[in-house]
Scaffold this motif. Structure first.
Motif, PDB file in Angstrom:
ATOM      1  N   GLY A   1       0.756  -1.246   0.000  1.00 18.30           N
ATOM      2  CA  GLY A   1       0.000   0.000   0.000  1.00 18.30           C
ATOM      3  C   GLY A   1       0.789   1.300   0.000  1.00 18.30           C
ATOM      4  O   GLY A   1       0.252   2.343   0.365  1.00 18.30           O
ATOM      5  N   ALA A   2       2.062   1.275  -0.436  1.00 19.00           N
ATOM      6  CA  ALA A   2       2.777   2.549  -0.566  1.00 19.00           C
ATOM      7  C   ALA A   2       2.016   3.436  -1.554  1.00 19.00           C
ATOM      8  O   ALA A   2       1.601   2.978  -2.622  1.00 19.00           O
ATOM      9  CB  ALA A   2       4.197   2.310  -1.060  1.00 19.00           C
ATOM     10  N   THR A   3       1.837   4.693  -1.203  1.00 20.30           N
ATOM     11  CA  THR A   3       1.098   5.604  -2.082  1.00 20.30           C
ATOM     12  C   THR A   3       2.039   6.249  -3.108  1.00 20.30           C
ATOM     13  O   THR A   3       3.261   6.224  -2.948  1.00 20.30           O
ATOM     14  CB  THR A   3       0.445   6.733  -1.255  1.00 20.30           C
ATOM     15  OG1 THR A   3       1.500   7.518  -0.669  1.00 20.30           O
ATOM     16  CG2 THR A   3      -0.437   6.172  -0.152  1.00 20.30           C
ATOM     17  N   ALA A   4       1.437   6.837  -4.141  1.00 22.20           N
ATOM     18  CA  ALA A   4       2.235   7.554  -5.153  1.00 22.20           C
ATOM     19  C   ALA A   4       3.055   8.660  -4.483  1.00 22.20           C
ATOM     20  O   ALA A   4       4.208   8.897  -4.847  1.00 22.20           O
ATOM     21  CB  ALA A   4       1.320   8.124  -6.232  1.00 22.20           C
ATOM     22  N   GLU A   5       2.472   9.333  -3.498  1.00 17.64           N
ATOM     23  CA  GLU A   5       3.179  10.401  -2.794  1.00 17.64           C
ATOM     24  C   GLU A   5       4.376   9.851  -2.012  1.00 17.64           C
ATOM     25  O   GLU A   5       5.461  10.446  -2.008  1.00 17.64           O
ATOM     26  CB  GLU A   5       2.201  11.132  -1.847  1.00 17.64           C
ATOM     27  CG  GLU A   5       2.853  12.116  -0.877  1.00 17.64           C
ATOM     28  CD  GLU A   5       3.628  13.239  -1.565  1.00 17.64           C
ATOM     29  OE1 GLU A   5       3.399  13.456  -2.775  1.00 17.64           O
ATOM     30  OE2 GLU A   5       4.470  13.883  -0.906  1.00 17.64           O
ATOM     31  N   GLN A   6       4.195   8.711  -1.351  1.00 20.00           N
ATOM     32  CA  GLN A   6       5.319   8.104  -0.626  1.00 20.00           C
ATOM     33  C   GLN A   6       6.427   7.699  -1.605  1.00 20.00           C
ATOM     34  O   GLN A   6       7.619   7.881  -1.331  1.00 20.00           O
ATOM     35  CB  GLN A   6       4.852   6.889   0.177  1.00 20.00           C
ATOM     36  CG  GLN A   6       4.057   7.290   1.423  1.00 20.00           C
ATOM     37  CD  GLN A   6       3.441   6.099   2.131  1.00 20.00           C
ATOM     38  OE1 GLN A   6       2.914   5.183   1.488  1.00 20.00           O
ATOM     39  NE2 GLN A   6       3.483   6.106   3.460  1.00 20.00           N
ATOM     40  N   LYS A   7       6.043   7.156  -2.742  1.00 20.68           N
ATOM     41  CA  LYS A   7       7.049   6.759  -3.727  1.00 20.68           C
ATOM     42  C   LYS A   7       7.748   8.002  -4.302  1.00 20.68           C
ATOM     43  O   LYS A   7       8.949   7.988  -4.552  1.00 20.68           O
ATOM     44  CB  LYS A   7       6.405   5.886  -4.804  1.00 20.68           C
ATOM     45  CG  LYS A   7       5.965   4.534  -4.205  1.00 20.68           C
ATOM     46  CD  LYS A   7       5.467   3.550  -5.231  1.00 20.68           C
ATOM     47  CE  LYS A   7       4.060   3.860  -5.651  1.00 20.68           C
ATOM     48  NZ  LYS A   7       3.463   2.756  -6.462  1.00 20.68           N
ATOM     49  N   ARG A   8       6.997   9.079  -4.481  1.00 26.70           N
ATOM     50  CA  ARG A   8       7.629  10.335  -4.924  1.00 26.70           C
ATOM     51  C   ARG A   8       8.684  10.777  -3.907  1.00 26.70           C
ATOM     52  O   ARG A   8       9.775  11.228  -4.275  1.00 26.70           O
ATOM     53  CB  ARG A   8       6.557  11.427  -5.075  1.00 26.70           C
ATOM     54  CG  ARG A   8       7.032  12.674  -5.827  1.00 26.70           C
ATOM     55  CD  ARG A   8       6.064  13.825  -5.679  1.00 26.70           C
ATOM     56  NE  ARG A   8       5.897  14.219  -4.291  1.00 26.70           N
ATOM     57  CZ  ARG A   8       6.836  14.820  -3.555  1.00 26.70           C
ATOM     58  NH1 ARG A   8       8.008  15.118  -4.076  1.00 26.70           N
ATOM     59  NH2 ARG A   8       6.598  15.107  -2.290  1.00 26.70           N
ATOM     60  N   ARG A   9       8.371  10.630  -2.623  1.00 28.64           N
ATOM     61  CA  ARG A   9       9.338  11.040  -1.597  1.00 28.64           C
ATOM     62  C   ARG A   9      10.573  10.123  -1.578  1.00 28.64           C
ATOM     63  O   ARG A   9      11.695  10.591  -1.316  1.00 28.64           O
ATOM     64  CB  ARG A   9       8.674  11.057  -0.211  1.00 28.64           C
ATOM     65  CG  ARG A   9       7.695  12.226  -0.061  1.00 28.64           C
ATOM     66  CD  ARG A   9       6.910  12.146   1.226  1.00 28.64           C
ATOM     67  NE  ARG A   9       7.780  12.151   2.403  1.00 28.64           N
ATOM     68  CZ  ARG A   9       7.395  11.729   3.620  1.00 28.64           C
ATOM     69  NH1 ARG A   9       6.170  11.252   3.804  1.00 28.64           N
ATOM     70  NH2 ARG A   9       8.237  11.773   4.622  1.00 28.64           N
ATOM     71  N   LEU A  10      10.377   8.839  -1.844  1.00 28.11           N
ATOM     72  CA  LEU A  10      11.541   7.933  -1.945  1.00 28.11           C
ATOM     73  C   LEU A  10      12.447   8.350  -3.104  1.00 28.11           C
ATOM     74  O   LEU A  10      13.673   8.391  -2.984  1.00 28.11           O
ATOM     75  CB  LEU A  10      11.088   6.482  -2.148  1.00 28.11           C
ATOM     76  CG  LEU A  10      10.395   5.796  -0.974  1.00 28.11           C
ATOM     77  CD1 LEU A  10       9.955   4.390  -1.383  1.00 28.11           C
ATOM     78  CD2 LEU A  10      11.307   5.716   0.255  1.00 28.11           C
ATOM     79  N   ILE A  11      11.837   8.655  -4.251  1.00 23.80           N
ATOM     80  CA  ILE A  11      12.610   9.064  -5.435  1.00 23.80           C
ATOM     81  C   ILE A  11      13.367  10.362  -5.150  1.00 23.80           C
ATOM     82  O   ILE A  11      14.570  10.480  -5.427  1.00 23.80           O
ATOM     83  CB  ILE A  11      11.654   9.227  -6.650  1.00 23.80           C
ATOM     84  CG1 ILE A  11      11.178   7.841  -7.128  1.00 23.80           C
ATOM     85  CG2 ILE A  11      12.315  10.014  -7.777  1.00 23.80           C
ATOM     86  CD1 ILE A  11      10.003   7.873  -8.097  1.00 23.80           C
ATOM     87  N   GLU A  12      12.664  11.311  -4.565  1.00 24.90           N
ATOM     88  CA  GLU A  12      13.282  12.603  -4.253  1.00 24.90           C
ATOM     89  C   GLU A  12      14.419  12.439  -3.238  1.00 24.90           C
ATOM     90  O   GLU A  12      15.515  12.973  -3.411  1.00 24.90           O
ATOM     91  CB  GLU A  12      12.200  13.533  -3.692  1.00 24.90           C
ATOM     92  CG  GLU A  12      12.654  14.927  -3.389  1.00 24.90           C
ATOM     93  CD  GLU A  12      11.518  15.732  -2.750  1.00 24.90           C
ATOM     94  OE1 GLU A  12      10.959  16.605  -3.423  1.00 24.90           O
ATOM     95  OE2 GLU A  12      11.179  15.460  -1.558  1.00 24.90           O
ATOM     96  N   GLY A  13      14.154  11.673  -2.189  1.00 27.80           N
ATOM     97  CA  GLY A  13      15.141  11.509  -1.122  1.00 27.80           C
ATOM     98  C   GLY A  13      16.373  10.743  -1.567  1.00 27.80           C
ATOM     99  O   GLY A  13      17.507  11.098  -1.218  1.00 27.80           O
ATOM    100  N   ALA A  14      16.181   9.700  -2.358  1.00 27.75           N
ATOM    101  CA  ALA A  14      17.327   8.910  -2.817  1.00 27.75           C
ATOM    102  C   ALA A  14      18.190   9.743  -3.761  1.00 27.75           C
ATOM    103  O   ALA A  14      19.425   9.683  -3.719  1.00 27.75           O
ATOM    104  CB  ALA A  14      16.844   7.633  -3.510  1.00 27.75           C
ATOM    105  N   THR A  15      17.540  10.521  -4.611  1.00 30.31           N
ATOM    106  CA  THR A  15      18.292  11.376  -5.539  1.00 30.31           C
ATOM    107  C   THR A  15      19.098  12.421  -4.767  1.00 30.31           C
ATOM    108  O   THR A  15      20.292  12.621  -5.031  1.00 30.31           O
ATOM    109  CB  THR A  15      17.310  12.068  -6.522  1.00 30.31           C
ATOM    110  OG1 THR A  15      16.557  11.050  -7.191  1.00 30.31           O
ATOM    111  CG2 THR A  15      18.056  12.933  -7.535  1.00 30.31           C
TER     112      THR A  15
END
Lengths: 71, 71, 71, 71, 71, 71
Positions: free
Chosen positions: C12-26
């Motif tokens: 159940g990870a949301t699109a917003e949570q995945k956006r934050r993972l992408i942003e944070g890892a970058t």
């Protein structure tokens, strides 16, 4: 922005051969799917023959018995 | 119990920098998804610049022509 | 031009949570190693809990007995 | 034609131990799913302990404080 | 016995396009390194645009602002 | 703390079969290398037969001509 990972056994691929793998894999993504080469990444992993197995045995052993065959 | 794999070119990352990548990636998973750090694994692969390509050419070549730019 | 792959269980990870993972890892790669964000790729794989095991058992079973704990 | 990738820390696994991993993983796929061993590939990656993290710290540090425990 | 993994965003690649990626990647390994096609494996992963990021943002967002550009 | 990734074609593996893969792969790492099962992760990827190629052709096509053979 595709990502391509090519794993091969470490058996002497030259820098020029790896350059051709990178060039060819990138062109393939451009030609088949219209991808942008500028963000297409290709990573080549060369793996020791002790660490690669097929048919349940390491390539190191396989090479001993079938040196004359392609791989 | 997430698994994070970070692939970078082998261009002198220090043990301390890799420690910070491990720490930062783990904290990211804890903060964003509430994951348990005790079972969060981070693996860093450092790849030779001959074996990493972007835009169809190896990073080794790219570095020659753009040494001054970030990577 | 780093490549980051984050594997998590599909819970159940949301699109917003995945956006934050992408942003944070970058951002992590930019801050720690000075990498160029424009060519930093992050790929998130969400894996069914039947297909993810730890301690020899699928997460599906593990969740039944420890619903209250973080993962 | 399964593909199995085993990642372990580089801490002295012998060629014989790696042979047993290859043999065992191949047999597992044959026994559980009836796969054909002749096209079953096993690749073992050995990762430096500086490059492997769990619980937010590199294994190199972890080993210092817990040398006596299994890993 | 190479192993090639191609990761692309899930944006409608057809079975025929994927067939061409498999064929082309296999031929590349045969031509450049003389590998045996019979044991060359190609795996294509199609990743949701919410789960793929570049430049710190998901492809889903990127597509909204740059629909006219190649990817 | 090993990480094992098993990729198979998506052709009906049951939850019970996947449980056995997870259990067997974990036991293998414990028996051969004395690894700690509590931090051993197994991830199974099931890949559509259109997306898996061997010998230059997708498994979907291969299955049509060799239905009776093991895979």
């Amino acid at each position: 922005m595709p990502y391509v990972n090519i794993k091969i056994t470490r058996e002497g691929a030259t820098a020029e051969q790896k350059r051709r793998l990178i060039e060819g894999a990138t062109r393939l993504l451009v030609e088949v799917l219209g991808k942008n080469p500028a963000t297409t990444v290709v990573v080549i992993d060369e793996v020791d023959t002790d660490n690669w197995g097929i048919d349940g045995i390491p390539v190191t052993e396989r090479r001993r018995s079938e040196k004359q065959q392609p791989n």
